[in-house]
Design an enzyme around this catalytic site. Sequence first.
Site, PDB file in Angstrom:
ATOM      1  CG  ASP A 207     -42.112  -7.872 -11.765  1.00 45.23           C
ATOM      2  OD1 ASP A 207     -41.349  -7.919 -12.740  1.00 45.23           O
ATOM      3  OD2 ASP A 207     -42.193  -8.780 -10.914  1.00 45.23           O
ATOM      4  CB  SER A 208     -41.586  -7.444 -16.945  1.00 47.36           C
ATOM      5  OG  SER A 208     -40.983  -8.623 -16.421  1.00 47.36           O
TER       6      SER A 208
ATOM      7  N   GLY B 205     -42.560 -11.343 -15.405  1.00 52.84           N
ATOM      8  CA  GLY B 205     -41.697 -12.500 -15.566  1.00 52.84           C
ATOM      9  C   GLY B 205     -41.643 -13.388 -14.347  1.00 52.84           C
ATOM     10  CG  PHE B 206     -41.068 -13.512  -9.448  1.00 52.67           C
ATOM     11  CD1 PHE B 206     -39.936 -14.257  -9.138  1.00 52.67           C
ATOM     12  CD2 PHE B 206     -42.140 -13.535  -8.571  1.00 52.67           C
ATOM     13  CE1 PHE B 206     -39.876 -15.004  -7.958  1.00 52.67           C
ATOM     14  CE2 PHE B 206     -42.087 -14.272  -7.398  1.00 52.67           C
ATOM     15  CZ  PHE B 206     -40.952 -15.007  -7.089  1.00 52.67           C
TER      16      PHE B 206
ATOM     17  N   GLY C 223     -33.511 -12.793 -10.386  1.00 54.86           N
ATOM     18  CA  GLY C 223     -33.113 -14.166 -10.126  1.00 54.86           C
ATOM     19  C   GLY C 223     -32.448 -14.379  -8.791  1.00 54.86           C
TER      20      GLY C 223
ATOM     21  CG  ASP D   8     -39.644  -5.511  -5.278  1.00 55.98           C
ATOM     22  OD1 ASP D   8     -40.546  -6.368  -5.169  1.00 55.98           O
ATOM     23  OD2 ASP D   8     -38.650  -5.673  -6.028  1.00 55.98           O
TER      24      ASP D   8
ATOM     25  CB  CYS E  51     -40.965   1.575  16.663  1.00 58.18           C
ATOM     26  SG  CYS E  51     -41.915   1.910  15.167  1.00 58.18           S
TER      27      CYS E  51
ATOM     28  CB  CYS F 199     -44.881   3.333  13.694  1.00 50.13           C
ATOM     29  SG  CYS F 199     -45.454   1.864  14.583  1.00 50.13           S
TER      30      CYS F 199
ATOM     31  CB  CYS G  40     -44.728   1.594  18.415  1.00 56.62           C
ATOM     32  SG  CYS G  40     -44.133   0.057  17.660  1.00 56.62           S
TER      33      CYS G  40
ATOM     34  CG  HIS H  47     -44.562  -2.189  13.609  1.00 56.22           C
ATOM     35  ND1 HIS H  47     -43.897  -1.267  14.404  1.00 56.22           N
ATOM     36  CD2 HIS H  47     -43.723  -3.259  13.480  1.00 56.22           C
ATOM     37  CE1 HIS H  47     -42.724  -1.767  14.747  1.00 56.22           C
ATOM     38  NE2 HIS H  47     -42.583  -2.968  14.208  1.00 56.22           N
TER      39      HIS H  47
END
Length: 371
Positions: free
Chosen positions: A92-93, A95-96, A216, A266, A304, A306, A309, A335
């Site tokens: 990410d740049s 900015g957020f 945004g 993301d 599930c 995983c 689980c 999980h």
Amino acid sequence: MNSFGFDLLHEDGRARRGRLHTRRGDVETPVFMPVGTQATVKAMYPETLKEIGAQMILANTYHLLLRPGHERVRALGGLHRFMNWDRPILTDSGGFQVFSLGELRKIDEQGVRFQSHLDGAAHVLTPESSIAIQEALGSDIIMAFDECIPYPASREYVAESTARSSRWAARCRQARRFDDGAALFGIVQGGMHRDLRAQSVADLLELGFEGYAVGGLSVGESAELMYEVMDWTMPLLPRDRPRYVMGVGTPENLVEGVRRGVDMFDCVMPTRNARNGVLFTSFGRISIKQARYLDDARPIDPDCDCYVCRHYSRAYLRHLYQSNEILSSMLNTHHNLHYYQRLMARMRDAIAADAFEEFRVDFLARRDNES
């Protein structure tokens, strides 16, 4: 040199099945990228991320600038070596994060002046410095520097900010070296205004980027409005370039985003919720801290497969959470991220089989049936 590319393999309605080519391997889309803000996905080994199917992760320019410093990371062999991750990384740049600082930052045409949330030290982040930092980190996908517009905001503010982000995007394009094999993505802004979103897209298309993100969103607006902005924006973006909606979201958001033509996502939601005892399942969410799970010998999700689980009960996971054990965050995160990766894989399969709408209807029908 540019080893980046994108193949659109199949379309089912507006849902897209594709493949990103990066200098560190291919990525099957639609894809969800776990967030590794500070060069780590919290509570997860890199090897475990691979085991659950994570193809690419996200790291953050702002945080790595402040600690440990991008030049230190460069001197130590780059971000991939630093964190022992040999698959693609998107950065990410910043900015957020700057947007979220509120009163600690000041925006002008040059960039953003801000105080570190760590020690109050003064910093300046510009389009040029954001690109330079991401190049130093060794990112595979570099994001243009923009301003994440708050919601709600006046139309006048949104118009001014969006125009500035377009000018910043041009400076990012000029600042890029383009000799390292990484891709540069532009970020569409425009708030919740259809014409400003269209203008932002037009500005970015004129500059030309390897991929296009929509920023945004998920800043306080309703899900319906988020989907409306996606409906406006996705058809304006080039069919042959990847489309990335930043910071989104819930499992429902991912399914509805893919339905509208989004390729990349993301969000901190699966990892942050895991640390707070909220687990995602095929039938909705459960809060493992609830007393109802005190004697519950069932896995989190019987559907599930995983590691968590297969080996642990809801009762044990509740015990770990109530005891504030580190293992609680590790197992819950494992999980949740496995659930997100499996969801994306199932969507890829459904699109390839021309069965995405049937998948979506079935997915939504199973939600909110907590057991």
